[in-house]
Design an enzyme around this catalytic site. Sequence first.
Site, PDB file in Angstrom:
ATOM      1  N   HIS A   1      44.620  47.252  48.458  1.00 19.27           N
ATOM      2  CA  HIS A   1      43.878  48.135  49.352  1.00 19.27           C
ATOM      3  C   HIS A   1      42.409  47.753  49.298  1.00 19.27           C
ATOM      4  O   HIS A   1      41.793  47.777  48.220  1.00 19.27           O
ATOM      5  CB  HIS A   1      44.070  49.599  48.955  1.00 19.27           C
ATOM      6  CG  HIS A   1      45.446  50.105  49.206  1.00 19.27           C
ATOM      7  ND1 HIS A   1      46.077  51.007  48.372  1.00 19.27           N
ATOM      8  CD2 HIS A   1      46.326  49.841  50.213  1.00 19.27           C
ATOM      9  CE1 HIS A   1      47.288  51.263  48.844  1.00 19.27           C
ATOM     10  NE2 HIS A   1      47.460  50.574  49.954  1.00 19.27           N
TER      11      HIS A   1
ATOM     12  N   HIS B   1      45.153  50.242  41.178  1.00 21.24           N
ATOM     13  CA  HIS B   1      44.700  50.952  42.375  1.00 21.24           C
ATOM     14  C   HIS B   1      43.629  51.972  41.999  1.00 21.24           C
ATOM     15  O   HIS B   1      43.332  52.204  40.839  1.00 21.24           O
ATOM     16  CB  HIS B   1      45.873  51.693  43.025  1.00 21.24           C
ATOM     17  CG  HIS B   1      46.846  50.812  43.740  1.00 21.24           C
ATOM     18  ND1 HIS B   1      47.000  50.815  45.107  1.00 21.24           N
ATOM     19  CD2 HIS B   1      47.725  49.890  43.273  1.00 21.24           C
ATOM     20  CE1 HIS B   1      47.928  49.947  45.454  1.00 21.24           C
ATOM     21  NE2 HIS B   1      48.384  49.363  44.353  1.00 21.24           N
TER      22      HIS B   1
ATOM     23  N   GLU C   1      39.499  49.823  47.549  1.00 22.61           N
ATOM     24  CA  GLU C   1      39.590  50.124  46.123  1.00 22.61           C
ATOM     25  C   GLU C   1      38.907  49.045  45.285  1.00 22.61           C
ATOM     26  O   GLU C   1      39.525  48.335  44.496  1.00 22.61           O
ATOM     27  CB  GLU C   1      41.066  50.303  45.746  1.00 22.61           C
ATOM     28  CG  GLU C   1      41.693  51.496  46.474  1.00 22.61           C
ATOM     29  CD  GLU C   1      43.196  51.601  46.323  1.00 22.61           C
ATOM     30  OE1 GLU C   1      43.786  50.796  45.572  1.00 22.61           O
ATOM     31  OE2 GLU C   1      43.789  52.477  46.971  1.00 22.61           O
TER      32      GLU C   1
ATOM     33  N   GLU D   1      46.570  54.061  38.674  1.00 16.67           N
ATOM     34  CA  GLU D   1      45.501  54.636  39.503  1.00 16.67           C
ATOM     35  C   GLU D   1      44.320  54.953  38.585  1.00 16.67           C
ATOM     36  O   GLU D   1      44.407  55.816  37.718  1.00 16.67           O
ATOM     37  CB  GLU D   1      45.986  55.911  40.203  1.00 16.67           C
ATOM     38  CG  GLU D   1      47.133  55.692  41.185  1.00 16.67           C
ATOM     39  CD  GLU D   1      46.648  55.225  42.554  1.00 16.67           C
ATOM     40  OE1 GLU D   1      45.417  55.045  42.722  1.00 16.67           O
ATOM     41  OE2 GLU D   1      47.493  55.046  43.454  1.00 16.67           O
TER      42      GLU D   1
END
Length: 428
Positions: free
Chosen positions: A178, A310, A181, A386
């Site tokens: 992504h 992420h 990020e 994350e």
Amino acid sequence: MKLLAVLSITVAVLGVTAAFKPPAARYDGFKVYKVFVKDEQQLSEYKKLANNIPVRFLNDIGGPGRSYALTIDPANNKALESHLKYHEFNYELTIDDLQEVLEQSMPVDMESKNSTMTWTAYHPLADIYDWLDSLVMDNMLTITPYIIGKTYEGRPIKAVRISTKPGNKAIFIESNIHAIEWISSATTTCFINNLLKAESAEMKELLMNYDWIYVPVLNPDGLEYTHNVERLWRKNRKPTGFSNSSGICYGTDMNRNFGFMWGGAGHNFDVPCDHWYGGAAPDTEPEVLALQHFVNSFPEGYIRMYLAFHAFGNFVLLPYGHSNTEFPPNYDQMMRIANAFADAAKVKYGTEFLSGASGLLNYPVSGSAKDWAYGVKKIPFTATIELRDDGSKYGFFLPGSQILEVCTEVTDGLVEMVRKAREEGLFN
């Protein structure tokens, strides 16, 4: 999304060449809010916000009982606050001026293509690739370089394999699938750099007894776009074949495009102009196919852990994502390994990570890389990590001053995660 489309269509109309560098979108005075959605009624109202006010949702919209981030321009922030109050949302202002936060995290010289890699600010693709190339030159006996494929816009997707002795099993790391990020590749480059300069006994053990396969930027086109045009961009840059009132729609969320349980769940998964579009079919994106081909090139049973980095949320997310009732056969074992990461990552700075299946903890979503790695490639431990959100204040825009702290807590977590995985027999 409208801003992105307007920029893209303007370039097309003017007939600008590929060498043209479009102006970067600015966010002076834009405010970022954290909004708590308590029930299904509020969830319905939250989803409709963008119908009346030009908000930008910053993360996927799952179920009730959780907070979501959004940003709004200064001309409309009062209207947003009034709307939130009218529908009795609990909310808080987390960033008062988004542009100011973004500028605090930029490298000093954004025009430099050969600047020294640091971990106090975020770097563009050229710096990351220069750093990776220098690692190869400095460690020619232990590092094998790869170009695993090309992006839609023709950029190479670079990777390396670090191996100090034959017979090791491998740990696979990928980041920046992504584009928004930035902390993901900043953290993994820092970890790999420290691994190769291992000083402690724990790091030397990781370097000597495991092979490391590393893809620092899985979405090079998107990362470049966030540095040069649109900081809030998430997807790759391949046209979807669709358009809306704002023009041509670009990009697929590649972590929704892998061919395991593809299309089963996910917010706006099938909306081609949305940030979370999963593609018209599974395995359509060149970057996804490149990663799959790269993983497939290694012998079966060689890769024992697959870690996708992420932002944001402080989670160690395990398979599966498409369901909150279906779990892997070795889920209990995976939880023990994930919790080892969480426990160790908390020690230095108190950062808490919650472990569990992504469909259960976060929100149901299908077509992710870690689910493909587990469900198709049968890698016995896969996880999406994350990274920290610093008390829900910064979200995707974590200041560069926190990169080293994030790297430290992740390194501590990985040391214990790998130790626990070996104890569980994963590397036998």
